[in-house]
Design an enzyme around this catalytic site. Structure first.
Site, mmCIF file in Angstrom:
data_model
loop_
_atom_site.group_PDB
_atom_site.id
_atom_site.type_symbol
_atom_site.label_atom_id
_atom_site.label_comp_id
_atom_site.label_asym_id
_atom_site.label_seq_id
_atom_site.Cartn_x
_atom_site.Cartn_y
_atom_site.Cartn_z
ATOM 1 N N GLU A 1 -48.079 -55.005 -82.961
ATOM 2 C CA GLU A 1 -49.053 -56.050 -83.275
ATOM 3 C C GLU A 1 -48.416 -57.437 -83.195
ATOM 4 O O GLU A 1 -49.031 -58.394 -82.726
ATOM 5 C CB GLU A 1 -49.622 -55.842 -84.691
ATOM 6 C CG GLU A 1 -50.357 -54.523 -84.889
ATOM 7 C CD GLU A 1 -49.453 -53.354 -85.242
ATOM 8 O OE1 GLU A 1 -48.260 -53.356 -84.880
ATOM 9 O OE2 GLU A 1 -49.940 -52.410 -85.882
ATOM 10 N N CYS B 1 -49.045 -51.426 -90.092
ATOM 11 C CA CYS B 1 -48.291 -51.020 -91.283
ATOM 12 C C CYS B 1 -48.670 -51.871 -92.492
ATOM 13 O O CYS B 1 -49.123 -53.005 -92.381
ATOM 14 C CB CYS B 1 -46.793 -51.041 -91.017
ATOM 15 S SG CYS B 1 -46.165 -52.660 -90.624
ATOM 16 N N CYS C 1 -47.736 -55.576 -90.818
ATOM 17 C CA CYS C 1 -48.632 -56.040 -89.743
ATOM 18 C C CYS C 1 -50.026 -56.337 -90.287
ATOM 19 O O CYS C 1 -50.739 -57.169 -89.748
ATOM 20 C CB CYS C 1 -48.708 -55.000 -88.636
ATOM 21 S SG CYS C 1 -47.152 -54.858 -87.745
ATOM 22 N N ARG D 1 -34.481 -35.815 -71.817
ATOM 23 C CA ARG D 1 -33.327 -35.938 -72.724
ATOM 24 C C ARG D 1 -33.335 -37.301 -73.399
ATOM 25 O O ARG D 1 -33.132 -37.416 -74.607
ATOM 26 C CB ARG D 1 -32.026 -35.761 -71.935
ATOM 27 C CG ARG D 1 -31.781 -34.331 -71.538
ATOM 28 C CD ARG D 1 -30.510 -34.254 -70.728
ATOM 29 N NE ARG D 1 -30.192 -32.876 -70.350
ATOM 30 C CZ ARG D 1 -29.195 -32.553 -69.553
ATOM 31 N NH1 ARG D 1 -28.416 -33.485 -69.041
ATOM 32 N NH2 ARG D 1 -28.973 -31.274 -69.265
ATOM 33 N N THR E 1 -24.369 -21.122 -72.298
ATOM 34 C CA THR E 1 -24.820 -22.202 -71.408
ATOM 35 C C THR E 1 -23.742 -23.263 -71.303
ATOM 36 O O THR E 1 -23.461 -23.778 -70.209
ATOM 37 C CB THR E 1 -26.134 -22.815 -71.948
ATOM 38 O OG1 THR E 1 -27.086 -21.772 -72.031
ATOM 39 C CG2 THR E 1 -26.672 -23.905 -71.048
ATOM 40 N N ASP F 1 -22.647 -23.272 -67.446
ATOM 41 C CA ASP F 1 -23.147 -24.442 -66.695
ATOM 42 C C ASP F 1 -22.255 -25.669 -66.865
ATOM 43 O O ASP F 1 -22.363 -26.609 -66.103
ATOM 44 C CB ASP F 1 -24.565 -24.812 -67.171
ATOM 45 C CG ASP F 1 -25.583 -23.740 -66.808
ATOM 46 O OD1 ASP F 1 -25.197 -22.794 -66.096
ATOM 47 O OD2 ASP F 1 -26.748 -23.857 -67.231
ATOM 48 N N LEU G 1 -24.963 -32.835 -70.674
ATOM 49 C CA LEU G 1 -26.088 -33.034 -71.591
ATOM 50 C C LEU G 1 -26.326 -34.514 -71.890
ATOM 51 O O LEU G 1 -26.640 -34.876 -73.023
ATOM 52 C CB LEU G 1 -25.889 -32.239 -72.898
ATOM 53 C CG LEU G 1 -25.853 -30.721 -72.759
ATOM 54 C CD1 LEU G 1 -25.690 -30.074 -74.131
ATOM 55 C CD2 LEU G 1 -27.097 -30.176 -72.079
HETATM 56 C C1 AOF Z 1 -47.024 -50.740 -87.004
HETATM 57 N N1 AOF Z 1 -46.784 -51.107 -85.731
HETATM 58 O O1 AOF Z 1 -45.626 -50.935 -83.834
HETATM 59 C C2 AOF Z 1 -45.130 -49.418 -85.547
HETATM 60 C C3 AOF Z 1 -45.465 -48.989 -86.867
HETATM 61 O O2 AOF Z 1 -38.866 -49.414 -90.214
HETATM 62 P P1 AOF Z 1 -40.023 -50.224 -89.776
HETATM 63 O O3 AOF Z 1 -40.256 -51.451 -90.562
HETATM 64 O O4 AOF Z 1 -39.994 -50.508 -88.274
HETATM 65 O O5 AOF Z 1 -41.339 -49.333 -90.065
HETATM 66 C C4 AOF Z 1 -41.467 -48.089 -89.440
HETATM 67 C C5 AOF Z 1 -42.773 -47.465 -89.845
HETATM 68 O O6 AOF Z 1 -43.856 -48.330 -89.502
HETATM 69 C C6 AOF Z 1 -43.028 -46.180 -89.103
HETATM 70 O O7 AOF Z 1 -42.536 -45.064 -89.793
HETATM 71 C C7 AOF Z 1 -44.550 -46.157 -89.022
HETATM 72 O O8 AOF Z 1 -45.111 -45.718 -90.234
HETATM 73 C C8 AOF Z 1 -44.866 -47.622 -88.832
HETATM 74 N N2 AOF Z 1 -44.806 -47.940 -87.417
HETATM 75 N N3 AOF Z 1 -46.428 -49.649 -87.530
HETATM 76 O O9 AOF Z 1 -47.788 -51.410 -87.700
HETATM 77 C C9 AOF Z 1 -45.854 -50.520 -84.982
HETATM 78 N N4 AOF Z 1 -44.138 -48.806 -84.839
HETATM 79 ZN ZN ZN Z 2 -46.160 -53.037 -88.452
#
Ligand code: AOF
Ligand code: ZN
Length: 346
Positions: free
Chosen positions: A51, A78, A87, A186, A198, A202, A206
């Protein structure tokens, strides 16, 4: 309900694959009267959320439109002070009147509280727009948060007649395009696991060198010290966990976990969960894959099938019953099928 703007959010979110774990991949777009005036995504773990990047991307001449625009976000904004401020407060501060969300954030620190806060402030909020697509994109994050265990992907390549390779000999099954794809997988995983055989047969590095980006943690079982020091997996070049006796020598990135009694896959998964690793890619061999399948400790199977036959060798694992085919595509002469368990196991 499909939406071209949410579709764009999900495409943007995906650009964070491999760089944001265990955070979710998130994309956001700001739309004014049907035109996108901003877009952004969560690019790296610990850095700005989608955001914030979206609002920052709005050109100066369009900034006066923000209080008349709709913000599309693939995840609920968040609510908490994490590595960045909430946010939800940015949305209120910018006076954005309408927010459309794919998935409510299952993180207990968010969990619907931002939706409530926005609504209480008079913001119009819609949720569940392309929710299935959002949940599929962030299946590792959802599983890691909800189940407190990493999302486990089993991957193998088999010949057209169902063999993984000749016994004790490195056998090429899939073509070069698939090799690059596997390196992308990966990079998008937090850890890769292989068994002793493995590692020896191989001698894989990794790493994700054919794709670039992050190298995941390497995990190998070596309960009987069968992997000698010259093998790539013990080269100490990448963080590595060896489940087996401690070795002599100087290791900086390699940790040994001598186990008492038989190895418990759940211990490995627990250790991954506790070290914030949300996706485990299991790359074989036959014995290890079978262990995961039989214990039910898996979420997804990525089966690569070549058009060529081997005529004998180590049989590929039998696919469990009740699988759901989620995606399939062709790369060169190889067919890739992605399955989940019957419940989706997400
Ligand atoms: C959002 N927008 O782009 C994302 C969110 O450790 P922080 O502060 O980066 O918070 C991580 C948490 O925030 C993550 O576990 C999830 O709940 C949320 N992610 N939220 O508003 C974002 N990546
Ligand atoms: Zn956020």
């Amino acid at each position: 309900m499909s939406s071209p703007f949410m579709h764009r959010c999900l495409d943007l979110a995906r650009l964070g694959a491999g760089y944001v774990a265990p955070n979710p991949m998130v994309g956001a777009v700001l739309v004014h009267e049907g035109k996108m005036i901003g877009e952004g995504w969560h690019e790296r773990w610990g850095e700005a959320h989608a955001e914030v990047n979206c609002v920052r991307s709005v050109l100066p001449e369009n900034q006066h439109l923000i209080p008349y625009s709709t913000l599309y976000c693939s995840l609920e904004p968040c609510f908490h002070f994490g590595k960045t401020p909430p946010c939800v407060d940015l949305i209120l501060e910018k006076k954005i009147p309408h927010v459309v969300i794919a998935n409510v954030d299952p993180n207990p620190r968010v969990a619907g509280q931002s939706v409530e806060k926005l609504r209480a402030a008079g913001v119009q909020v819609e949720t569940g727009v392309m929710a299935a697509e959002g949940a599929w994109l962030n299946r590792s994050f959802f599983h890691w948060i909800n189940q407190k265990r990493p999302y486990v992907i089993l991957k193998w390549a088999q010949s057209a007649d169902g063999f993984l390779g000749h016994l004790g000999v490195r056998t090429a099954i899939s073509g070069p395009a698939v090799q690059r794809l596997v390196h992308r997988w990966r990079h998008e995983s937090d850890a890769i696991l292989v068994g002793t055989k493995t590692a020896v047969t191989d001698n894989p590095k990794l790493d994700a060198r054919l794709h670039g980006g992050n190298n995941p943690l390497r995990i190998v079982f070596d309960l009987e010290k069968k992997i000698s020091a010259e093998y790539n997996i013990l080269d100490d070049s990448i963080p590595t966990w060896v489940f087996g006796p401690q070795r002599d020598g100087i290791f900086e990135r390699t940790e040994f976990f001598p186990s008492v009694g038989p190895l418990q896959l759940t211990d490995v998964l627990q250790r991954l969960y506790l070290t914030n690793r949300a996706t485990l890619l299991v790359e074989g061999g036959a014995y290890i894959l079978k262990q995961f399948i039989e214990s039910g400790l898996w979420n997804e199977i990525r089966q690569i099938e070549s058009a060529h036959t081997l005529g004998g060798g180590v049989p590929a694992p039998a696919l469990p019953t009740g699988l759901v085919l989620k995606e399939q595509f062709q790369l060169g002469s190889d067919r890739i099928r992605i399955f989940t368990g019957i419940s989706g196991q997400v």
